[in-house]
Design an enzyme around this catalytic site. Structure first.
Site, PDB file in Angstrom:
ATOM      1  N   LEU A 199       0.888  -1.162   0.000  1.00 50.56           N
ATOM      2  CA  LEU A 199       0.000   0.000   0.000  1.00 50.56           C
ATOM      3  C   LEU A 199       0.922   1.206   0.000  1.00 50.56           C
ATOM      4  O   LEU A 199       1.885   1.253   0.775  1.00 50.56           O
ATOM      5  CB  LEU A 199      -0.882   0.036   1.257  1.00 50.56           C
ATOM      6  N   ASP A 200       0.651   2.192  -0.853  1.00 45.35           N
ATOM      7  CA  ASP A 200       1.566   3.334  -0.899  1.00 45.35           C
ATOM      8  C   ASP A 200       1.467   4.152   0.389  1.00 45.35           C
ATOM      9  O   ASP A 200       0.545   3.990   1.195  1.00 45.35           O
ATOM     10  CB  ASP A 200       1.331   4.194  -2.146  1.00 45.35           C
ATOM     11  N   LYS A 201       2.438   5.017   0.587  1.00 44.93           N
ATOM     12  CA  LYS A 201       2.566   5.783   1.831  1.00 44.93           C
ATOM     13  C   LYS A 201       1.305   6.576   2.142  1.00 44.93           C
ATOM     14  O   LYS A 201       0.931   6.739   3.315  1.00 44.93           O
ATOM     15  CB  LYS A 201       3.773   6.717   1.722  1.00 44.93           C
TER      16      LYS A 201
END
Length: 235
Positions: A100-102
């Site tokens: 999951l991206d930041k």
């Protein structure tokens, strides 16, 4: 005898795909000799990664973790404000199955079972991942129809698979994907002029976020864990 990349996955140090990269990079040795892709190893062989011996894990751990915004899905990154390893601090080394991206939050599966990670990450298996997405302005029903039919992403030169997209509110919808392209949902929304304000993953296959607090994790067990392995074609 076991293929080396599978052996490394069973040690919980990485997935099979990562193992192949490590072997090509010369980071893996067998009995003191540089390993080669495709080789077979047995119980009496000394397998080392970066000079450290590795052995198959005797006890497998699978966690459901609610990743907060700001945590980066990486093991080491000196530029990251906080990595997922630093955030979870589990006593056993774990690897995440699907990033999951930041700027996104929600459910991530963490495990030391490399084979499980390999099966979950295999795109051909079409495993479902469900998200709740909020965009910057009110969207039309036509937008949901186009999202569900598949969207051509010019940056990746790839068209997304057909998916389920349903309205929750004026600015919010849920979407169920069976693939994991880089920043896929954000790119899809961008194609129609919408900017994602928040993105939360609420389900991975049969595992649901289910009230898990942000930053917390729970160990999977019982029927829930059995079902996950079954869906991945594992006993």
């Amino acid at each position: 005898m076991t293929r080396l990349n599978k052996y490394l996955a069973e040690c919980g140090v990485c997935s099979r795909r990562e193992a192949d990269r490590w072997i090509d990079q010369g980071r893996v040795t067998v009995n003191g000799q540089k390993a080669v892709s495709g080789m077979q190893v047995g119980g009496r062989d000394l397998v080392e990664v970066n000079g450290r011996p590795v052995k198959p894990v005797s006890s497998k751990v699978v966690l459901a973790y609610n990743k907060p915004v700001g945590v980066t899905c990486t093991e080491k990154d000196r530029h990251a404000e906080k990595t997922i390893v630093e955030a979870v601090r589990y006593p056993v080394r774990l690897t995440y199955a699907g990033r999951l991206d930041k700027d996104s939050d929600g459910l991530i599966i963490l495990t030391n079972d490399g084979e499980l990670i390999q099966r979950m990450m295999r795109g051909a298996n079409h495993h479902e991942k469900e998200y709740v997405v909020k965009v910057d302005r009110e969207f039309t029903d036509d937008f949901l129809v186009k999202m569900s039919q598949g969207v051509y992403l010019k940056e990746l030169d790839e068209t997304t698979r057909p998916c389920l997209a349903e309205r929750i509110g004026k600015y919010t919808f849920r979407i169920v994907l069976t693939q994991g392209l880089n920043r896929q949902i954000r790119r899809m929304c961008g194609c129609f002029g919408y900017k994602v304000r928040s993105l939360t993953r609420i389900r991975v296959m049969n595992i649901e976020l289910d009230g898990l607090k942000s930053g917390a994790y729970r160990e999977l067990e019982g029927e829930e864990l059995t079902t996950l392995y079954h869906l991945c074609g594992m006993s």
